[in-house]
Each structure stands twice: as C-alpha cells, then as structure tokens.
Design an enzyme around this catalytic site. Sequence first.
Site, PDB file in Angstrom:
ATOM      1  N   ASP A  48      -8.734  -3.385  -0.880  1.00 10.52           N
ATOM      2  CA  ASP A  48      -8.742  -2.519   0.292  1.00 10.52           C
ATOM      3  C   ASP A  48      -9.763  -1.403   0.084  1.00 10.52           C
ATOM      4  O   ASP A  48      -9.603  -0.568  -0.809  1.00 10.52           O
ATOM      5  CB  ASP A  48      -7.345  -1.899   0.486  1.00 10.52           C
ATOM      6  CG  ASP A  48      -7.316  -0.967   1.673  1.00 10.52           C
ATOM      7  OD1 ASP A  48      -7.180  -1.459   2.810  1.00 10.52           O
ATOM      8  OD2 ASP A  48      -7.454   0.261   1.486  1.00 10.52           O
ATOM      9  N   TYR A  53     -14.478   5.602   1.549  1.00 13.55           N
ATOM     10  CA  TYR A  53     -14.292   5.611   0.090  1.00 13.55           C
ATOM     11  C   TYR A  53     -15.615   5.573  -0.679  1.00 13.55           C
ATOM     12  O   TYR A  53     -15.634   5.804  -1.890  1.00 13.55           O
ATOM     13  CB  TYR A  53     -13.410   4.441  -0.379  1.00 13.55           C
ATOM     14  CG  TYR A  53     -12.050   4.345   0.291  1.00 13.55           C
ATOM     15  CD1 TYR A  53     -11.541   5.393   1.050  1.00 13.55           C
ATOM     16  CD2 TYR A  53     -11.275   3.202   0.155  1.00 13.55           C
ATOM     17  CE1 TYR A  53     -10.307   5.284   1.676  1.00 13.55           C
ATOM     18  CE2 TYR A  53     -10.034   3.101   0.778  1.00 13.55           C
ATOM     19  CZ  TYR A  53      -9.563   4.139   1.542  1.00 13.55           C
ATOM     20  OH  TYR A  53      -8.341   4.036   2.157  1.00 13.55           O
ATOM     21  N   LYS A  78     -12.716  -0.453   6.703  1.00 21.19           N
ATOM     22  CA  LYS A  78     -12.248   0.296   7.880  1.00 21.19           C
ATOM     23  C   LYS A  78     -13.376   1.106   8.504  1.00 21.19           C
ATOM     24  O   LYS A  78     -14.257   1.580   7.780  1.00 21.19           O
ATOM     25  CB  LYS A  78     -11.133   1.276   7.463  1.00 21.19           C
ATOM     26  CG  LYS A  78     -10.106   0.688   6.524  1.00 21.19           C
ATOM     27  CD  LYS A  78      -8.993   1.662   6.169  1.00 21.19           C
ATOM     28  CE  LYS A  78      -8.133   1.110   5.048  1.00 21.19           C
ATOM     29  NZ  LYS A  78      -8.642   1.377   3.691  1.00 21.19           N
ATOM     30  N   HIS A 111      -9.508   3.159  11.065  1.00 21.58           N
ATOM     31  CA  HIS A 111      -8.921   3.961   9.986  1.00 21.58           C
ATOM     32  C   HIS A 111      -7.890   4.975  10.497  1.00 21.58           C
ATOM     33  O   HIS A 111      -6.892   5.243   9.830  1.00 21.58           O
ATOM     34  CB  HIS A 111     -10.050   4.707   9.253  1.00 21.58           C
ATOM     35  CG  HIS A 111      -9.737   5.051   7.833  1.00 21.58           C
ATOM     36  ND1 HIS A 111     -10.652   4.983   6.823  1.00 21.58           N
ATOM     37  CD2 HIS A 111      -8.584   5.453   7.233  1.00 21.58           C
ATOM     38  CE1 HIS A 111     -10.094   5.326   5.681  1.00 21.58           C
ATOM     39  NE2 HIS A 111      -8.830   5.628   5.902  1.00 21.58           N
TER      40      HIS A 111
HETATM   41  N1  LIG Z   1      -5.530   3.861   5.624  1.00 21.78           N
HETATM   42  C1  LIG Z   1      -5.413   5.069   5.126  1.00 21.78           C
HETATM   43  O1  LIG Z   1      -5.504   6.085   5.832  1.00 21.78           O
HETATM   44  C2  LIG Z   1      -5.165   5.225   3.655  1.00 21.78           C
HETATM   45  C3  LIG Z   1      -4.798   6.493   3.130  1.00 21.78           C
HETATM   46  C4  LIG Z   1      -4.553   6.570   1.760  1.00 21.78           C
HETATM   47  C5  LIG Z   1      -4.664   5.450   0.955  1.00 21.78           C
HETATM   48  N2  LIG Z   1      -5.041   4.245   1.486  1.00 21.78           N
HETATM   49  C6  LIG Z   1      -5.192   3.028   0.644  1.00 21.78           C
HETATM   50  O2  LIG Z   1      -4.018   2.853  -0.142  1.00 21.78           O
HETATM   51  C7  LIG Z   1      -4.368   2.791  -1.529  1.00 21.78           C
HETATM   52  C8  LIG Z   1      -3.252   3.307  -2.408  1.00 21.78           C
HETATM   53  O3  LIG Z   1      -2.897   4.630  -2.103  1.00 21.78           O
HETATM   54  P1  LIG Z   1      -3.237   5.880  -3.041  1.00 21.78           P
HETATM   55  O4  LIG Z   1      -4.504   5.611  -3.770  1.00 21.78           O
HETATM   56  O5  LIG Z   1      -3.162   7.084  -2.180  1.00 21.78           O
HETATM   57  O6  LIG Z   1      -2.036   6.025  -4.044  1.00 21.78           O
HETATM   58  P2  LIG Z   1      -0.907   5.128  -4.744  1.00 21.78           P
HETATM   59  O7  LIG Z   1      -1.341   3.723  -4.880  1.00 21.78           O
HETATM   60  O8  LIG Z   1       0.344   5.433  -4.036  1.00 21.78           O
HETATM   61  O9  LIG Z   1      -0.839   5.840  -6.163  1.00 21.78           O
HETATM   62  C9  LIG Z   1      -1.898   5.857  -7.069  1.00 21.78           C
HETATM   63  C10 LIG Z   1      -1.484   6.675  -8.261  1.00 21.78           C
HETATM   64  O10 LIG Z   1      -0.437   5.988  -8.949  1.00 21.78           O
HETATM   65  C11 LIG Z   1      -0.801   5.800 -10.311  1.00 21.78           C
HETATM   66  N3  LIG Z   1      -0.290   4.501 -10.747  1.00 21.78           N
HETATM   67  C12 LIG Z   1      -0.718   3.287 -10.344  1.00 21.78           C
HETATM   68  N4  LIG Z   1       0.000   2.308 -10.914  1.00 21.78           N
HETATM   69  C13 LIG Z   1       0.897   2.928 -11.729  1.00 21.78           C
HETATM   70  C14 LIG Z   1       1.907   2.452 -12.587  1.00 21.78           C
HETATM   71  N5  LIG Z   1       2.153   1.151 -12.715  1.00 21.78           N
HETATM   72  N6  LIG Z   1       2.639   3.366 -13.277  1.00 21.78           N
HETATM   73  C15 LIG Z   1       2.409   4.689 -13.129  1.00 21.78           C
HETATM   74  N7  LIG Z   1       1.461   5.205 -12.321  1.00 21.78           N
HETATM   75  C16 LIG Z   1       0.715   4.323 -11.621  1.00 21.78           C
HETATM   76  C17 LIG Z   1      -2.302   5.841 -10.337  1.00 21.78           C
HETATM   77  O11 LIG Z   1      -2.720   6.228 -11.614  1.00 21.78           O
HETATM   78  P3  LIG Z   1      -3.976   5.549 -12.368  1.00 21.78           P
HETATM   79  O12 LIG Z   1      -5.134   5.567 -11.416  1.00 21.78           O
HETATM   80  O13 LIG Z   1      -4.130   6.433 -13.559  1.00 21.78           O
HETATM   81  O14 LIG Z   1      -3.604   4.143 -12.741  1.00 21.78           O
HETATM   82  C18 LIG Z   1      -2.595   6.892  -9.271  1.00 21.78           C
HETATM   83  O15 LIG Z   1      -2.433   8.193  -9.778  1.00 21.78           O
HETATM   84  C19 LIG Z   1      -5.658   3.611  -1.573  1.00 21.78           C
HETATM   85  O16 LIG Z   1      -6.369   3.406  -2.777  1.00 21.78           O
HETATM   86  C20 LIG Z   1      -6.359   3.110  -0.329  1.00 21.78           C
HETATM   87  O17 LIG Z   1      -6.928   1.845  -0.564  1.00 21.78           O
HETATM   88  C21 LIG Z   1      -5.273   4.113   2.831  1.00 21.78           C
END
Ligand SMILES: NC(=O)c1ccc[n+]([C@@H]2O[C@H](COP(=O)([O-])OP(=O)(O)OC[C@H]3O[C@@H](n4cnc5c(N)ncnc54)[C@H](OP(=O)(O)O)[C@@H]3O)[C@@H](O)[C@H]2O)c1
Length: 274
Positions: A48, A53, A78, A111
């Site tokens: 994704d 990004y 997006k 988005h």
């Molecule tokens: N459409 C939208 O508006 C929108 C908005 C926000 C996000 N997104 C998408 O959703 C994706 C995910 O959301 P996000 O990046 O906000 O956050 P997330 O996936 O909820 O959390 C990421 C965090 O969790 C940690 N983590 C990952 N796996 C882990 C595990 N097994 N144990 C402990 N900690 C862990 C990561 O650390 P490390 O990096 O140190 O592993 C990072 O700090 C984004 O990357 C993006 O692609 C979309």
Amino acid sequence: MIPPLTPTFTLNNGISMPRVGLGTYMLSGTLGKLTMKQAIKLGYRLFDTATLYGNEQELGQCLAESGLSRQEFFITTKVWNSDQGYASTLRAFEISLKQLNLEYVDLYLIHWPVPGKRKDTWRALEKLYSDEKCRAIGVSNYYIPHIEELLSYAFIPPMVNQVEFSPFLFLPELLTYCKNHDILLQCYSPLTHGNRIYDSGIQSVAQSYQKTEAQVLLKWSLQHNTSVIPKASSKKHLEENITLFDFELSSSDMLRLDQLHENLHTDWDPSTVL
Ligand SMILES: NC(=O)c1ccc[n+]([C@@H]2O[C@H](COP(=O)([O-])OP(=O)(O)OC[C@H]3O[C@@H](n4cnc5c(N)ncnc54)[C@H](OP(=O)(O)O)[C@@H]3O)[C@@H](O)[C@H]2O)c1
C-alpha cells in the site's frame, strides 16, 4: 523458506486481493527499499503506497528487482488531495504509474474525501478502471455520508474503503454499511500507528493465546472480515504481522476487544468532513 502467502478476498468485481499487506507510509529511501525487499522475501504481495508517501519509485524498483512476475503482486496507490479533480487525477495517475514503473495498478484510491472534488475525482477513477489502467478502484477515509453521496452518482461502485480501524476505533456501523454494499473495508493504522500496541487490554489477550500484542490487534481486524495493511520495518515485526492464520480469537475475546473503543484517531478524523 517458503513464503507464508496470505489468504485472499474476492472484491465485488471478482478480482482477488491478499488479506494482509504492507503499509509503506514512512518507508522511503534506502531503508524503505531494504524493508520492502525483506517483505517480498517473507511472502508479502500486497503493498500500500500513495503519492503522498513519496516512495512509489522505491516500491517500483523493489518489484522489478524481485524476479517475480507482475501478476504476483497487488499494488495500491492513491490520488492526493491537491491532485483531485477530473483532469488532474488522470495526470496524477500517470505520474504514479511512471514512478512505480508499472503498466497498471491493482487498486487506485481517493485518499481523502475532499469537499467539492469528490464527484469529478470519482469520474476520473471510473475512466481509469474502464481503460483497464487499474484492476479495482475505491476510496479512503470515506464515512457513511461520503459513501452514500458517492453511490448516488457512481456508475461503478467502489470495491474498497480504506479507513483507520482498530479496537480503539471500532466502527461497527461503517463495517456493516460497507458489507451490505459489497465494499471491502481495509484497515489502515491497524496497530494504532504504534501508540497503543501494549495497552493492558491487548496484553492480557495476547498472553492467553501466546501471541504478540500486534498479532492480536491484526487478528481482531481480520476476524471482523477486513483486510489489514500494518507498517513494519524490522524483520521480526514483518514476520509476526503476516503469521496470523494459525490461531482464532474466541467470540468472548472479540467482544472484550470491541469494548476498548474510545474513538481514537491516530491521524485524522473523516467525520469532520462534509
Ligand atoms: N489512507 C490513509 O489515509 C492512511 C493513513 C494512515 C496510514 N495508511 C496506511 O496504513 C499503513 C499502516 O498504518 P501506520 O503506518 O499508520 O501504522 P501501524 O501499521 O498501525 O503501526 C506501525 C507501527 O507499529 C510498529 N509495529 C509494526 N509491527 C509491529 C509488531 N509486530 N510489534 C510491535 N510493533 C510493531 C511499527 O514499528 P516498526 O516500524 O519499528 O516495525 C510502527 O511503529 C500505512 O503505512 C499506510 O500504508 C493509510
């Protein structure tokens, strides 16, 4: 190692999409590439990304260098807010394709529901879909009023709605609405953007299944029939987040987790957008 390829969903237009993928926000440059390559090795096939990004180019390089065929991957990108509108979305899409070095994307999303732009942007996505430049189209950060509006003028209904979703932001009405309209709900920030992974309510469930807190959070989303796109940057986290199909949370634990809801938006709140 044989990659633990994840089960798939069939979207409302008949194409299949992995249930688990890698979110790539904040994964750019050399470190981003290393992480994406590692993810491919571990069996991730859904990635994704978004214009916002700034890593479409790195992702495209990883896909090209993987030695795998294009058809093995499911790539989402997006259109960002400043590009919304009919002609500007078509232009933005071409730039994304070029950055990704691909001939099509699997899923193209709006988005954010930008007021005054949503209809023209959707028309552009319908054109891209009809021209077979993307295999599926959808929206992100759309709540029920935004989807109702979209369905009032859409010739092609969305296949996916990507929203923030976790036990701390449990949206049962939106989930049911999407299900009733055959729109797959995909959860972003399923690990609360790292903010609440080690909450005591999650820890106690994790201990009883001998799973990690992250695995419990992701499994909770999956058991609500959603797709998840956690972001991770270490091999350990990447592995954990794709090893989710060897256990099942009981219905009482699902209920316990549902009750952690506190309307926690770790990023932005679409309910403020008319
Ligand atoms: N459409 C939208 O508006 C929108 C908005 C926000 C996000 N997104 C998408 O959703 C994706 C995910 O959301 P996000 O990046 O906000 O956050 P997330 O996936 O909820 O959390 C990421 C965090 O969790 C940690 N983590 C990952 N796996 C882990 C595990 N097994 N144990 C402990 N900690 C862990 C990561 O650390 P490390 O990096 O140190 O592993 C990072 O700090 C984004 O990357 C993006 O692609 C979309």
